[in-house]
Design a protein around this motif. Structure first.
Motif, short mmCIF file in Angstrom:
data_model
loop_
_atom_site.label_atom_id
_atom_site.label_comp_id
_atom_site.label_asym_id
_atom_site.label_seq_id
_atom_site.Cartn_x
_atom_site.Cartn_y
_atom_site.Cartn_z
N ASP A 133 -6.67 -2.06 3.77
CA ASP A 133 -5.73 -2.47 4.82
C ASP A 133 -5.00 -3.76 4.44
OD1 ASP A 133 -6.46 -0.32 6.39
OD2 ASP A 133 -7.90 -1.45 7.58
N ARG A 189 3.57 -3.90 2.07
CA ARG A 189 4.64 -3.62 3.03
C ARG A 189 5.43 -4.88 3.36
NH1 ARG A 189 0.55 -0.25 4.81
NH2 ARG A 189 -0.15 -1.74 6.40
N GLU A 208 4.97 3.40 9.90
CA GLU A 208 3.59 3.14 10.30
C GLU A 208 2.66 3.98 9.43
OE1 GLU A 208 2.24 1.03 12.36
OE2 GLU A 208 4.11 0.18 13.11
N CYS A 216 4.14 2.73 1.53
CA CYS A 216 5.39 2.63 2.28
C CYS A 216 6.48 3.38 1.55
CB CYS A 216 5.80 1.17 2.51
SG CYS A 216 6.13 0.21 1.02
N LEU A 269 -0.44 5.92 7.83
CA LEU A 269 -1.71 6.54 8.18
C LEU A 269 -2.39 6.82 6.85
CD1 LEU A 269 -3.73 8.12 10.03
CD2 LEU A 269 -2.28 10.14 9.64
N LYS A 328 -0.98 -4.11 3.81
CA LYS A 328 -0.19 -5.06 4.59
C LYS A 328 0.62 -5.98 3.69
CE LYS A 328 -0.69 -8.48 8.31
NZ LYS A 328 -1.67 -9.17 9.21
N ALA A 339 9.69 0.19 10.68
CA ALA A 339 9.35 1.34 11.51
C ALA A 339 8.28 2.22 10.87
CB ALA A 339 10.61 2.18 11.77
#
Length: 204
Positions: free
Chosen positions: A116, A123, A137, A58, A139, A120, A135
């Motif tokens: 993942d 973030r 996202e 992030c 990848l 998560k 906002a």
């Protein structure tokens, strides 16, 4: 404006990156750039430096106030860490542009539930601390070539390259790597080992 980003350094890909660059270089054609009179352009400046290969979790904004630094430190310290995290990189793709006018070419990350879950958690911790925004996202990817490196080096703009032959002919299997740390990296700053300068980090 963003001042930092949370990254997962990918160590040990120097040889694989060198092989990729050697295979891709003869296939590169610059398709668009602002010209500078008498300037000679070298496509080697499109490539990521092996010491800076990473995954971005992030983007972060930290002001210079001590309390902001402490909030970031606390956010990183609060994250539950996996005992071991290995990721596999395989397959080439583009983020920006089209194959004939590419801007950023990357290696895909094979889907990984542990990665993942860690992303998560990171973030969420930085969002709760007010240091990132919802906002963003992610990848999961490892950037291999980016025209912003070229433009920064030559002080040009609008550069693109033809990636069609690279996507067709170059092996995009980088194999597996163990992630050894979570790194709060400073944008536009480099440490002595060639990676991004660290605000602080945690070992896995």
């Amino acid at each position: 404006p963003y001042t930092h980003f949370v990254s997962l350094p990918l160590r040990g890909f120097d040889n694989r990156m060198a092989a990729f660059q050697e295979a891709a270089l003869p296939l590169i054609a610059l398709t668009r750039h602002s010209d500078a009179k008498g300037q000679t352009y070298h496509p080697t400046h499109l490539f990521s430096k092996p010491a800076k290969l990473h995954l971005t979790v992030c983007m972060v904004t930290i002001m210079k106030r001590p309390e902001d630094i402490e909030r970031a430190r606390a956010a990183l310290a609060s994250i539950p860490l996996p005992k071991r995290l290995t990721v596999k990189l395989s397959g080439l793709d583009l983020i920006k542009g089209t194959p004939d006018h590419a801007n950023c070419l990357y290696c895909r990350v094979v889907p990984n539930p542990d990665l993942d879950a860690l992303g998560k958690s990171i973030r969420a911790a930085f969002l709760d601390a007010g240091l990132t925004d919802a906002a963003f996202e992610p990848l999961w990817h490892c950037t291999l070539m980016n025209t912003k490196y070229f433009d920064l080096h030559y002080k040009t703009h609008g550069t693109a390259f033809d990636a069609r032959k690279i996507l067709r002919k170059v092996d995009g299997d980088f194999g597996e790597v163990m992630v050894g740390e979570i790194h709060l990296s400073k944008l536009n700053a480099t440490s002595l080992d060639g990676y991004y300068a660290s605000e602080f980090s945690r070992s896995l």
